[in-house]
Structure formats: structure tokens, C-alpha cells
Design an enzyme around this catalytic site. Structure first.
Site, PDB file in Angstrom:
ATOM      1  N   HIS A   1       0.861  -1.197   0.000  1.00  0.00           N
ATOM      2  CA  HIS A   1       0.000   0.000   0.000  1.00  0.00           C
ATOM      3  C   HIS A   1       0.890   1.239   0.000  1.00  0.00           C
ATOM      4  CE1 HIS A   1      -4.071   1.810   1.294  1.00  0.00           C
ATOM      5  NE2 HIS A   1      -3.311   2.768   0.800  1.00  0.00           N
TER       6      HIS A   1
ATOM      7  N   HIS B   1       1.782   4.876  -1.609  1.00  0.00           N
ATOM      8  CA  HIS B   1       1.559   6.068  -2.423  1.00  0.00           C
ATOM      9  C   HIS B   1       2.952   6.551  -2.830  1.00  0.00           C
ATOM     10  CE1 HIS B   1      -2.737   7.029  -1.148  1.00  0.00           C
ATOM     11  NE2 HIS B   1      -2.385   6.064  -0.303  1.00  0.00           N
TER      12      HIS B   1
ATOM     13  N   LYS C   1      -6.301  -0.319  -8.849  1.00  0.00           N
ATOM     14  CA  LYS C   1      -6.753   0.193  -7.550  1.00  0.00           C
ATOM     15  C   LYS C   1      -8.045   0.987  -7.720  1.00  0.00           C
ATOM     16  CE  LYS C   1      -7.098   1.728  -3.384  1.00  0.00           C
ATOM     17  NZ  LYS C   1      -6.237   2.775  -2.838  1.00  0.00           N
TER      18      LYS C   1
ATOM     19  N   HIS D   1     -10.474   3.494  -5.844  1.00  0.00           N
ATOM     20  CA  HIS D   1     -10.407   4.438  -4.725  1.00  0.00           C
ATOM     21  C   HIS D   1     -11.632   5.337  -4.733  1.00  0.00           C
ATOM     22  CE1 HIS D   1      -9.016   7.446  -1.903  1.00  0.00           C
ATOM     23  NE2 HIS D   1      -7.976   6.681  -1.621  1.00  0.00           N
TER      24      HIS D   1
ATOM     25  N   HIS E   1     -10.501   0.738  -1.974  1.00  0.00           N
ATOM     26  CA  HIS E   1     -10.795   1.683  -0.892  1.00  0.00           C
ATOM     27  C   HIS E   1     -12.249   2.071  -1.122  1.00  0.00           C
ATOM     28  CE1 HIS E   1      -9.702   5.790   1.146  1.00  0.00           C
ATOM     29  NE2 HIS E   1     -11.009   5.701   1.034  1.00  0.00           N
TER      30      HIS E   1
ATOM     31  N   HIS F   1      -6.988  -0.950   4.286  1.00  0.00           N
ATOM     32  CA  HIS F   1      -7.428  -0.415   5.591  1.00  0.00           C
ATOM     33  C   HIS F   1      -8.861  -0.847   5.896  1.00  0.00           C
ATOM     34  CE1 HIS F   1      -8.617   2.637   2.698  1.00  0.00           C
ATOM     35  NE2 HIS F   1      -7.368   3.066   2.599  1.00  0.00           N
TER      36      HIS F   1
ATOM     37  N   HIS G   1      -6.668  13.875   1.868  1.00  0.00           N
ATOM     38  CA  HIS G   1      -7.806  13.775   0.947  1.00  0.00           C
ATOM     39  C   HIS G   1      -8.303  15.136   0.472  1.00  0.00           C
ATOM     40  CE1 HIS G   1      -8.052   9.458   1.089  1.00  0.00           C
ATOM     41  NE2 HIS G   1      -7.792   9.543   2.379  1.00  0.00           N
TER      42      HIS G   1
ATOM     43  N   ASP H   1       0.546   2.690   3.703  1.00  0.00           N
ATOM     44  CA  ASP H   1      -0.195   3.889   3.274  1.00  0.00           C
ATOM     45  C   ASP H   1       0.743   5.097   3.309  1.00  0.00           C
ATOM     46  OD1 ASP H   1      -2.343   5.271   2.274  1.00  0.00           O
ATOM     47  OD2 ASP H   1      -3.675   4.852   3.946  1.00  0.00           O
TER      48      ASP H   1
END
Length: 569
Positions: free
Chosen positions: A136, A138, A219, A221, A248, A274, A322, A362
Site C-alpha cells: 500500500h 503512495h 486500484k 479508490h 478503498h 485499511h 484527501h 499507506d
């Protein structure tokens, strides 16, 4: 008469043997050696007046006739399959032997031949694990790679293009152009890498294009819109092209609830990120999805383990990652809906039960890339303190718990993403991605990291000193991380479709590209020591979590091991 030696003297010379116990760092976790593959009286050890000398522990065998390139002597292996003392032989960047090293002309039981072309790494008194796998990531900045490597992680999978706003929030490398550039950037990074394309689309064409361009997974999201339609389309492409899908889910429940997501998945394999929900997902009950047989549930490390600081730090992290505005009440409400002490506490217990199967970082998007292994064993410690020994363990040791937790950061992420034939455990034939730890620093600071058979990171003293040990001693990159040594020591994971398209030649890549395989057939039952399937429910008013009708709750930790005792900052 054979010479007799005390257990203490033996352990100090050759490392612990069968029945010896070791405390891991400052945790309450106790490891006990289950088996010793070395031969008493014929152990190998390098040094002045020691065993690995010509005609003694070193044979005349050339490399071409079977001598290994490197031997790690008397290492204490901790892996999902066992806790054993053994010598480990490496050749051509891979593990070729786990057993007894030495000279078959003079010693008994030799399975790993030491010759004039063999280098020695002293493993006595050290714990050896497989390199960690973080699925995971980024990819916000390349400096993450060094930080991860310094913590014992040798494989990173995720998405991103650098500090773009999309990457700060989502683990996606969107589109063929960006995937190509990231594959090219990987050429200079001393770890195994794989990149996820953006999976949020309701039709297949753009998803297939990304897989052919080199994405090893897709992925989904919520920030890009994780609706039932995108879930179905993404999984359909994945099933046809054999790549994993990570998800996610929809925190706001705009397009449906957790039951709708489960229905859209239709029993197909999926890796849920998560899974507790603080990192994002259907509020308040995404955690119940860990009871589905087709779901591979993971945690990210900001909620590992539950402490008195966990809730407080999450709100600010959420707002930044976010792209939320603290002046907009709806944005604040969105962030607050994800943070629940009840589900975070239950997450600790679900890990200890083996229902949550994987732990990842993450990185820089609410998680810390250099703390995956640390947070994993902090969780194991907290659970021992609060829940006592597991039924499979005894008063003497925590071996089953240790195997369960090491699996969460090694073999299970490898199985989930179709790379377990190459990495994820200490087994013959696999890439020699290995981490050597002093027991007093286990889980917090590796002594040595081997990548594809070459040392890439180590604790090293002053380079101008007369010996390697004078301070300041700290982790530094080693020769395996430089020049043309880097490419043959590392793998880049892509899809089979990208291999068919000759992506390596298209992009001018020197690193070996390997296709991920069998990602669609793996279910939770395949995950080692972490395949429990309780029926999980969440009270919608109180957020209390129940597994098979039993309330899952625990207190936050007030203090943790593997923390400030080891860190100046």
C-alpha cells in the site's frame, strides 16, 4: 571424549540452538528455537582461528561445481513456516540452501558447499527474516524507498506519480504514460517494485490499456468514485488479465452500503485496504467484510496498534491527504465519520485472531513507510499483554503468534499479489531478499539487508575510521544499491499482458520484469496463519464490533515497545 560446552557459551559462540529462547527487543514476545540444522561439533564460523579456512570448513569446490556465492552462518530464521537455526546458502542472487554449510570432505551432514569463491556473513546471534513487502504505497517521493529499505522492506507495490494531488490521496498510477515513466524511474531504485493502475472506470477499455502498459494491479479508490459499476468493471478486467484489484470503498455510502459493495464483488478475489475503515471505507461497518472468503483484508499502519494517540492524530492526517477543507463542515464531518475507537480496537483483536491478514503502510498518505514491521510487532506485543498467550502457544514461547505476525508483512502480501514464487519467505529458489537483525533491535532497525544476494543496506560506522564500527553508526546504502549492480538484484512486477507486449524493450528497461500470476485464484484460505473467517457485525449506533457474537474490544496502549527507547527524534 567430546568436548562439552555450556549452553550460554555455545549461544555466545554459534548462536542459540534448539530449546533456547530469545526476547525480541523490548517487547514481551519470546521466541524459542524449534530445530537446529547445523551439526554440533561441525559448525562453520568465519574469522581468525575459526572454521571457514582452506581444508577445514572451506572445500576446494569451485563455483561451477556447486559452491555457493555467499553463506550466512548460524542464522536464526523466523518465517511463517518455522523458527529454526540454520546456515543459508545464496547463489546467483537466490536462496539455494537452508541447512548445514561447510566442507563435505571434512564435515558431516553438509548440504551447502563452501568453496574458495564463497563470501561469509556472520548470522550467529542474529535473526534472519525475509524482506518485508509493503503493498500500500503512495509513490509520493523517491526518498520513501530508502526509508523503507532501512526498515527491512525490500518490495513495494502501489501507485502514484510523485506529489500530485491525486497521488497524495490515492494509490494509483493512472494511464499508460505515467505507468511507463514510473517503470523507468524504478530502474534506479534498489527494491522490487510494482505499480497499480487506476481501476475506476465503468467500461473496460482504459483499464485494459493500463494493464497492457505495465500495471501489475488495479486500484479502486473512493476519491475517484468507487461505485458498484466500477467495481464490477474493474474485477471483470482483472479476471481476464490476471491482476489483483485493491479497493478503498465508499466512506459516505453515496453509491451503496457495504452490502452493495459485497454484492458488486460477486465472490471474486479482492484486496481490501485499511479494512477497519479509518483509512477509508463504508462507515461504520466496512470491517465486517473481513469475514468474506474471497476478501484479502489488510490494515495500514496508522491504526496499528490502538493507542491513546491514535484518534487524535487521524483527523489532521485525513484533512491533508484527501484534499479536504477544515472550513467546510461537510469535509470535517466526512473525516470524523472515518475515525471510530470501537472499530480500531476491534482491528487489534482481529489481527491476533488471524482474521486480518496483511499490514502495509499507506506511505505519506496517513501511513509511515518506515514503520510497517515495527507497527506489526507492536501490535503483537500489545495483544500478548492484553490477551495473553494464543491457544497454539505455551508459557515458554510466542512462536505461533510470531509466525502469524511475520506472515502479515512477508508471505501473505506476496500471495495476494501473485509474487510468492519470487519473494515473501525464506525458501530455496526464491530471490535472496533477506534481513538480518540483532535481537535487541528486532523490528526497529535491521543490521543488514541483502537484496538479490547483494548487501544493499547496513549499519555502518565512520567511513574514515580504521574499523567499521566507530560512531556515528547508522544505516547507509551499500554497494548493491549502486551502479549496474542494482538492476540484476531487483525485480519489476508487471502483468502478463505487458510481458506479451514486450514492455521491457518498449521502455528500454534493464531490470528483470516478472509477471504477476494466479492473483484471481487466491482466496483467504491460502493466506498463511491468517485465514480466519468469523462472522463480523457492527452495531450501527454504538459502533461496537462483534465476531461470532462475541464483543471485540480492548484498551488503547499507554506505552509501546520499539518506540522512543530506540529513536532520538
Amino acid at each position: 571424549m567430546p568436548y562439552r560446552i555450556s549452553r550460554q557459551a555455545y549461544a555466545e559462540t554459534y548462536g542459540p540452538t534448539t530449546g533456547d529462547r530469545i526476547r525480541l527487543a523490548d517487547t514481551d514476545l519470546i521466541l524459542e528455537v524449534e530445530k537446529d540444522y547445523t551439526v554440533y561439533g561441525d559448525e562453520v564460523k568465519f574469522g581468525g582461528g575459526k572454521v571457514i579456512r582452506d581444508g577445514m570448513g572451506q572445500s576446494q569446490t569451485p563455483r561451477a561445481e556447486g559452491a555457493v556465492d555467499t553463506v550466512i552462518t548460524n542464522a536464526l530464521i523466523l518465517d511463517w513456516w518455522g523458527i529454526v537455526k540454520a546456515d543459508v546458502g545464496l547463489k546467483d542472487g537466490r536462496i539455494v540452501g537452508i541447512g548445514k554449510a561447510g566442507n563435505p570432505d571434512t564435515q558431516e551432514g553438509v548440504t551447502i558447499v563452501v568453496g574458495p569463491g564463497t563470501e561469509a556473513i556472520a548470522g550467529e546471534g542474529h535473526i534472519l527474516t525475509a524482506g518485508g513487502i509493503d503493498t500500500h504505497i503512495h509513490f509520493i517521493c523517491p526518498q520513501q524507498i530508502e526509508t523503507a529499505l532501512a526498515s527491512g522492506v525490500t518490495t513495494l507495490m502501489g501507485g502514484g506519480t510523485g506529489p500530485a494531488t491525486g497521488t497524495n490521496a490515492t494509490t494509483c498510477t493512472p494511464g499508460a504514460f505515467h505507468i511507463g515513466r514510473m517503470l523507468q524511474a524504478a530502474e534506479g531504485l534498489p527494491v522490487n517494485l510494482g505499480f497499480f493502475g487506476k481501476g475506476n472506470a465503468s467500461t473496460p477499455e482504459a483499464l485494459e490499456e493500463q494493464v497492457r502498459a505495465g500495471a501489475c494491479g488495479l486500484k479502486l479508490h473512493e476519491d475517484w468514485g468507487t461505485t458498484p459499476a466500477t467495481i464490477d468493471a474493474c474485477l471483470s478486467v482483472a479476471d481476464r488479465m490476471d491482476v489483483q484489484v485493491c479497493i478503498h470503498t465508499d466512506t459516505l455510502n453515496e453509491a451503496g452500503f457495504v452490502e452493495d459493495t459485497i454484492a458488486a464483488i460477486k465472490g471474486r478475489t479482492i484486496h481490501t485496504f485499511h479494512t477497519e475503515g479509518a483509512g477509508g471505507g463504508h462507515a461504520p461497518d466496512i470491517i465486517k467484510i473481513c469475514g468474506e472468503a474471497n476478501v484479502l483484508p489488510s490494515s495500514t499502519n496508522p491504526t496499528r496498534p490502538y493507542t491513546r494517540n491514535t484518534l487524535e492524530e487521524h483527523l489532521d492526517m485525513l484533512m491533508v491527504c484527501h484534499h479536504l477543507d477544515p472550513k467546510i463542515p461537510e469535509d470535517v464531518a466526512f473525516a470524523e465519520s472515518r475515525i471510530r475507537r470501537e472499530t480500531i480496537a476491534a482491528e487489534d483483536i482481529l489481527h491476533d485472531l488471524g482474521s486480518f491478514s496483511i499490514i502495509a503502510s499507506d506511505s505519506q498518505a496517513m501511513g509511515r513507510v518506515g514503520e510497517v514491521i515495527t507497527r506489526t510487532f507492536q501490535t503483537a506485543h500489545k495483544m500478548k499483554v492484553q490477551r495473553g498467550a494464543l491457544p497454539e502457544d505455551s508459557a515458554r514461547n510466542d512462536n505461533h503468534r510470531l509466525k502469524r505476525y511475520i506472515a502479515k508483512v512477508t508471505i501473505n502480501p506476496a500471495l495476494a499479489h501473485g509474487i510468492s514464487s519470487e519473494v515473501g519467505s525464506i525458501e530455496t529458489g526464491k530471490l535472496a531478499d533477506l534481513v538480518l537483525w540483532k535481537p535487541g533491535f528486532f523490528g526497529i532497525r535491521p543490521e543488514l539487508v541483502v537484496k538479490g544476494g547483494s548487501i544493499v543496506w547496513a549499519q555502518m560506522g565512520d567511513a574514515n575510521a580504521s574499523i567499521p564500527t566507530p560512531g556515528p553508526v547508522h544505516g547507509r546504502p551499500m554497494f548493491g544499491a549502486f551502479g549496474k549492480a542494482l538492476a540484476p538484484s531487483c525485480l519489476t512486477f508487471v502483468s502478463e499482458a505487458a510481458m506479451d507486449a514486450d514492455i521491457q524493450r518498449q521502455l528500454g528497461l534493464e531490470r528483470t520484469c516478472m509477471a504477476v500470476r494466479d492473483t484471481r485464484s487466491v482466496g483467504k484460505s491460502a493466506l498463511k496463519l491468517n485465514s480466519a473467517l468469523p462472522k463480523v457485525s457492527v452495531d450501527p449506533q454504538t459502533y461496537e464490533v462483534f465476531a461470532d457474537g462475541e464483543l471485540l474490544t480492548c484498551e488503547p496502549a499507554e506505552v509501546l515497545p520499539l518506540a522512543q527507547r530506540y529513536l532520538l527524534l
